[in-house]
Design a protein around this motif. Structure first.
Motif, PDB file in Angstrom:
ATOM      1  N   LYS A   1       0.848  -1.197   0.000  1.00  0.00           N
ATOM      2  CA  LYS A   1       0.000   0.000   0.000  1.00  0.00           C
ATOM      3  C   LYS A   1       0.877   1.238   0.000  1.00  0.00           C
ATOM      4  CE  LYS A   1      -3.930   0.306   2.498  1.00  0.00           C
ATOM      5  NZ  LYS A   1      -4.850   0.048   3.647  1.00  0.00           N
TER       6      LYS A   1
ATOM      7  N   LYS B   1      -0.718   4.540  -1.150  1.00  0.00           N
ATOM      8  CA  LYS B   1      -1.551   5.745  -1.283  1.00  0.00           C
ATOM      9  C   LYS B   1      -1.888   6.294   0.105  1.00  0.00           C
ATOM     10  CE  LYS B   1      -3.511   4.044  -5.588  1.00  0.00           C
ATOM     11  NZ  LYS B   1      -4.705   3.610  -6.333  1.00  0.00           N
ATOM     12  N   TRP B   2      -1.409   7.491   0.352  1.00  0.00           N
ATOM     13  CA  TRP B   2      -1.578   8.171   1.644  1.00  0.00           C
ATOM     14  C   TRP B   2      -3.010   8.015   2.158  1.00  0.00           C
ATOM     15  CZ3 TRP B   2       1.376  13.276   2.897  1.00  0.00           C
ATOM     16  CH2 TRP B   2       0.959  13.795   4.123  1.00  0.00           C
ATOM     17  N   GLU B   3      -3.982   8.374   1.304  1.00  0.00           N
ATOM     18  CA  GLU B   3      -5.377   8.440   1.753  1.00  0.00           C
ATOM     19  C   GLU B   3      -5.988   7.072   2.026  1.00  0.00           C
ATOM     20  OE1 GLU B   3      -4.132   9.184  -1.176  1.00  0.00           O
ATOM     21  OE2 GLU B   3      -5.470   8.653  -2.817  1.00  0.00           O
ATOM     22  N   GLU B   4      -5.331   6.009   1.589  1.00  0.00           N
ATOM     23  CA  GLU B   4      -5.888   4.672   1.813  1.00  0.00           C
ATOM     24  C   GLU B   4      -5.212   3.944   2.973  1.00  0.00           C
ATOM     25  OE1 GLU B   4      -6.054   2.310  -1.734  1.00  0.00           O
ATOM     26  OE2 GLU B   4      -7.235   3.801  -2.820  1.00  0.00           O
ATOM     27  N   MET B   5      -4.211   4.585   3.593  1.00  0.00           N
ATOM     28  CA  MET B   5      -3.458   3.895   4.636  1.00  0.00           C
ATOM     29  C   MET B   5      -4.095   4.031   6.010  1.00  0.00           C
ATOM     30  SD  MET B   5       0.474   4.679   3.810  1.00  0.00           S
ATOM     31  CE  MET B   5       1.328   3.809   2.531  1.00  0.00           C
TER      32      MET B   5
ATOM     33  N   PRO C   1      -2.124  12.438  -2.078  1.00  0.00           N
ATOM     34  CA  PRO C   1      -3.305  12.527  -2.949  1.00  0.00           C
ATOM     35  C   PRO C   1      -2.996  13.359  -4.193  1.00  0.00           C
ATOM     36  CG  PRO C   1      -3.921  12.938  -0.660  1.00  0.00           C
ATOM     37  CD  PRO C   1      -2.420  12.865  -0.702  1.00  0.00           C
TER      38      PRO C   1
END
Ligand SMILES: [Zn+2]
Length: 294
Positions: free
Chosen positions: A5, A7-11, A66
């Motif tokens: 993983k 992506k900042w927003e999905e972590m 993002p």
């Protein structure tokens, strides 16, 4: 590290902490929605840039911020450019250059505050915006010695003669490799050779998904390599200037006598990008270095 993983927003917070601990490199991807022919999605620039960053981070480590799709457009050199593109409703997501430049200061400040030690700030929308991003990074570095590589994505291509274009064989192939669902060459209407339609002069058969894969492969290799070198030269300690500091850097940035490349008048812009001009020499140097960070 493939499949991790990034992506900042999905972590989740623990995943973010671990990613920064392992490889404290932040990718800042930029682009802008604008006409890219009838055969490419409007967001080509940003989506291309973002997906390249994601591939590089998955393989080489780091986190991808993002995607920022509000960029410098519909002003300066973008006005005469747009007038020639045969795109009456261009569907552009433009932002004033002064707002974009200050946003980038906040992005760099956030990188420091969150614990990153180096940044790759890459734009898929170029033609001068990459130079303006380097001006921002340079002023930020007067306050915080954060290693920053600000570039247009074409500058890290090290494959064949490709050096970027606008919705032509290079960009179309890149997006085709990265997001095949967003390229549809069957949408290219019949037209005269060289006639601009919706900001592209791509002729059927000129783009290739396989070439796109090779272009992108060279870019991810160069980004991973560049990111490693940035981290090697990161200082032992970086001090967060805080929100107030970011505001002060923005004020200083806007008060300086910076020659913003995207805001140049057409004559000065032509001179700047000519073989003898500053931009032209830089461009040539970049190509000679085969896309590698100088
Ligand atoms: Zn583009």
């Amino acid at each position: 590290m493939s499949g991790r993983k990034v992506k900042w927003e999905e972590m989740f917070p623990d995943e973010m902490a671990q990613a920064i601990e392992e490889h404290p490199l932040l990718y800042l991807p930029y682009g802008m929605c604008e006409p890219h022919g009838h055969h490419n999605a409007l967001g080509l620039d940003g989506i291309k840039c973002y997906e390249i960053c994601v591939r590089a981070a998955q393989e080489g480590g780091g986190v991808v911020a993002p995607l920022n799709m509000w960029h410098i457009g519909e002003q300066g050199v973008g006005i005469p450019w747009l007038a020639r593109q045969n795109a009456p409703q261009p569907y552009i997501t433009a932002l004033g250059y002064e707002l974009f430049a200050q946003s980038m200061v906040w992005h760099l400040r956030a990188a420091v505050a969150r614990g990153f030690r180096a940044v790759i700030a890459m734009t898929g929308h170029y033609g001068g915006t990459e130079c303006d991003m380097r001006s921002v990074a340079s002023v930020f570095n007067d306050y915080v010695p954060l290693p920053v590589w600000a570039l247009a994505d074409w500058e890290c291509i090290g494959y064949r003669q490709y050096k970027g274009d606008h919705a032509g064989p290079c960009e179309t192939s890149q997006l085709w490799a990265l997001r095949p669902d967003l390229v549809d060459v069957s949408r290219i209407p019949p037209h005269e050779d060289g006639e601009r339609i919706f900001a592209s002069d791509l002729q059927p058969g000129q783009a290739s998904r396989l070439e796109g894969e090779r272009i992108v492969r060279s870019q991810t290799d160069n980004l991973i390599d560049g990111g490693n070198r940035l981290l090697e030269r990161a200082p032992a300690e970086l001090v967060d200037p805080g929100p107030e500091g970011a505001r002060a850097i923005c004020a200083d940035l806007m008060s300086r006598d910076i020659e913003w490349v995207y805001q140049m008048d057409p004559a000065r812009h032509r001179e700047y990008w000519s073989a003898e001009g500053e931009g032209g020499k830089h461009r040539q140097g970049t190509i000679e270095r085969n896309g590698r960070m100088g």
